[in-house]
Motif scaffolding. Structure first.
Motif, short mmCIF file in Angstrom:
data_model
loop_
_atom_site.label_atom_id
_atom_site.label_comp_id
_atom_site.label_asym_id
_atom_site.label_seq_id
_atom_site.Cartn_x
_atom_site.Cartn_y
_atom_site.Cartn_z
N GLU A 168 -76.87 21.98 -6.87
CA GLU A 168 -76.17 21.54 -8.07
C GLU A 168 -76.21 22.61 -9.16
OE1 GLU A 168 -73.96 19.27 -10.68
OE2 GLU A 168 -74.23 19.10 -8.51
N ALA A 169 -77.35 23.30 -9.30
CA ALA A 169 -77.48 24.33 -10.33
C ALA A 169 -76.51 25.49 -10.07
CB ALA A 169 -78.92 24.85 -10.36
N TYR A 171 -73.81 25.34 -8.27
CA TYR A 171 -72.46 24.78 -8.43
C TYR A 171 -72.05 24.81 -9.91
CZ TYR A 171 -68.59 21.45 -8.37
OH TYR A 171 -67.36 20.86 -8.54
N GLN A 172 -72.93 24.37 -10.79
CA GLN A 172 -72.63 24.33 -12.21
C GLN A 172 -72.39 25.74 -12.77
OE1 GLN A 172 -75.84 22.21 -14.08
NE2 GLN A 172 -75.09 20.20 -13.48
N GLU A 175 -68.99 26.96 -11.43
CA GLU A 175 -67.91 26.22 -12.08
C GLU A 175 -67.76 26.66 -13.54
OE1 GLU A 175 -66.35 21.80 -11.64
OE2 GLU A 175 -68.19 21.87 -12.84
N HIS A 176 -68.87 26.97 -14.18
CA HIS A 176 -68.83 27.47 -15.56
C HIS A 176 -68.00 28.76 -15.63
CE1 HIS A 176 -70.21 29.30 -19.31
NE2 HIS A 176 -70.63 30.33 -18.61
N ALA A 207 -68.41 25.09 -5.15
CA ALA A 207 -67.64 25.16 -6.39
C ALA A 207 -66.34 25.93 -6.17
CB ALA A 207 -68.47 25.82 -7.48
N ILE A 299 -79.23 29.97 -16.03
CA ILE A 299 -79.62 28.66 -15.51
C ILE A 299 -81.11 28.57 -15.74
CG2 ILE A 299 -79.83 27.19 -13.48
CD1 ILE A 299 -76.98 27.56 -14.41
N HIS A 332 -83.84 18.61 -12.77
CA HIS A 332 -82.56 19.13 -13.26
C HIS A 332 -82.74 20.43 -14.04
CE1 HIS A 332 -80.30 15.65 -11.95
NE2 HIS A 332 -81.15 14.85 -12.56
N THR A 334 -80.87 23.49 -16.76
CA THR A 334 -80.03 23.54 -17.96
C THR A 334 -79.22 24.82 -17.96
OG1 THR A 334 -81.69 22.31 -19.22
CG2 THR A 334 -80.01 23.48 -20.48
N LEU A 335 -77.91 24.71 -18.11
CA LEU A 335 -77.05 25.89 -18.21
C LEU A 335 -76.95 26.27 -19.69
CD1 LEU A 335 -73.71 26.47 -16.33
CD2 LEU A 335 -74.02 27.23 -18.69
#
Length: 346
Positions: A168-169, A171-172, A175-176, A207, A299, A332, A334-335
């Motif tokens: 997920e990290a 991916y984010q 995608e960013h 992504a 990240i 989780h 943080t971006l």
């Protein structure tokens, strides 16, 4: 069976008990009932069980010490995890013994052997990048030593694990970059078979595919973690190769603390501007990210929490208070968006 071939696991399977229960029974632990102790000892005598050197070293009682094996202490992210481990252990009355594998599988084995010889109550391990075979860990696990993996996983080992949601990290982060206008995105990774590398690669590819961007194998470059010199050299070579492509990437995702922090200076030294020539975002917990030129998008991983939760999980196992021996905890990330990945000018 000969005396040397009978293991704790054999006894546990025969009596339908856990390996930990058998180990404690043979050590006359107060945690095990007299009935179970008699049952285990009787069967062990019947089959001619002889403790191996590992089992012998697991002394009766508790040393109130925890062994910790990490890749290298000269790493911001690792140092933060160690702070979390130390804090949790101190709060519960345990001391820690820290050893470094330096990303070497053989060194990792030696570290664990030395820690075990000092009668640790449990072991926290973040496997070396070279570690693909976990037989050494299985040996200690089968001998009754509680083990928790943190940050880096190996799915072969059925023990608790504490890390982040790596897929997920990544991916984010990818995608960013896409949402900021970058569609030719490269990936610099740590070139290991550990979960962190595989899952981050999967997140990157997921992504791209979900945004209808073709995954270009030429944009995916491994970096050599053998030592700091080879790592720097491999990053330089990877970026040079990327920028020499007919359609060079206009953004890079870096998947480790060391790769991320070194890439900023290397890209600038090669004559490229960030983000005008190539944008950059990376996994790193360095406090200097906002002070780099330009400030680095990151990240951020909850390193202290990873260390704390891994240590508490292990201590609860040591004290017989844990009822989920295969729990996987994913925290989780943080971006943090900074100048290095600001929106692309069309």
């Amino acid at each position: 069976m000969t005396n040397n071939s009978v293991t704790l696991r054999d006894i546990a399977n025969a009596l339908k008990l856990s390996t930990s229960t058998v180990s404690k029974a043979l050590r006359d632990s107060y945690e095990i009932s007299d009935k179970t102790k008699r049952k285990v000892n009787s069967y062990a005598k019947k089959v001619g069980y002889q403790p191996n050197t590992i089992a012998k070293s697991l002394k009766e009682g508790k040393s109130r010490s925890i062994g910790v094996v990490i890749c290298s202490i000269d790493n911001t992210f690792v140092s933060q995890m160690l702070n979390g481990i130390d804090s949790a252990c101190n709060a519960r009355g345990y001391s820690i013994m820290i050893m470094q594998s330096k990303e070497s599988h053989e060194q990792e084995k030696k570290c664990i052997e030395l820690l075990q010889a000092r009668s640790i109550d449990g072991l926290l391990v973040s496997p070396a990048s070279e570690t693909t075979n976990v037989d050494h860990l299985k040996t200690f696990l089968h001998a009754g030593l509680p083990i928790v993996l943190f940050d880096r996983f190996n799915d072969e080992l059925e023990v608790p694990k504490v890390s982040i949601d790596n897929l997920e990290a990544a991916y984010q982060a990818t995608e960013h970059l896409i949402k900021n206008g970058y569609h030719r995105i490269a990936l610099l990774h740590s070139n290991t078979l550990l979960n962190i590398n595989i899952e981050r690669l999967e997140g990157y590819e997921k992504a791209l595919k979900q945004h209808q961007i073709t995954v270009n194998p030429d944009y995916i470059k491994p970096c050599d973690f053998q030592n700091s010199t080879t790592l720097q050299k491999s990053i330089v070579e990877a970026i040079e190769q990327l920028m020499a492509l007919p359609a060079p990437p206009n953004a890079i995702l870096t998947t480790s603390d060391q790769i991320s922090t070194q890439s900023v200076g290397i890209i600038r030294n090669l004559g490229y501007n960030i983000p005008e020539d190539i944008a950059l975002i990376g996994f790193t917990n360095t406090n200097l990210a906002s002070s780099l030129n330009p400030p680095l998008s990151t990240i951020y991983q909850p390193a202290i929490a990873i260390g704390e939760q891994a240590a508490l999980k292990l201590i609860n196992m040591v004290e017989g208070k844990d009822d989920d021996p295969h729990q996987v905890i994913k925290l989780h990330t943080t971006l943090i968006e900074r100048t290095s990945s600001k929106p692309k000018n069309f």
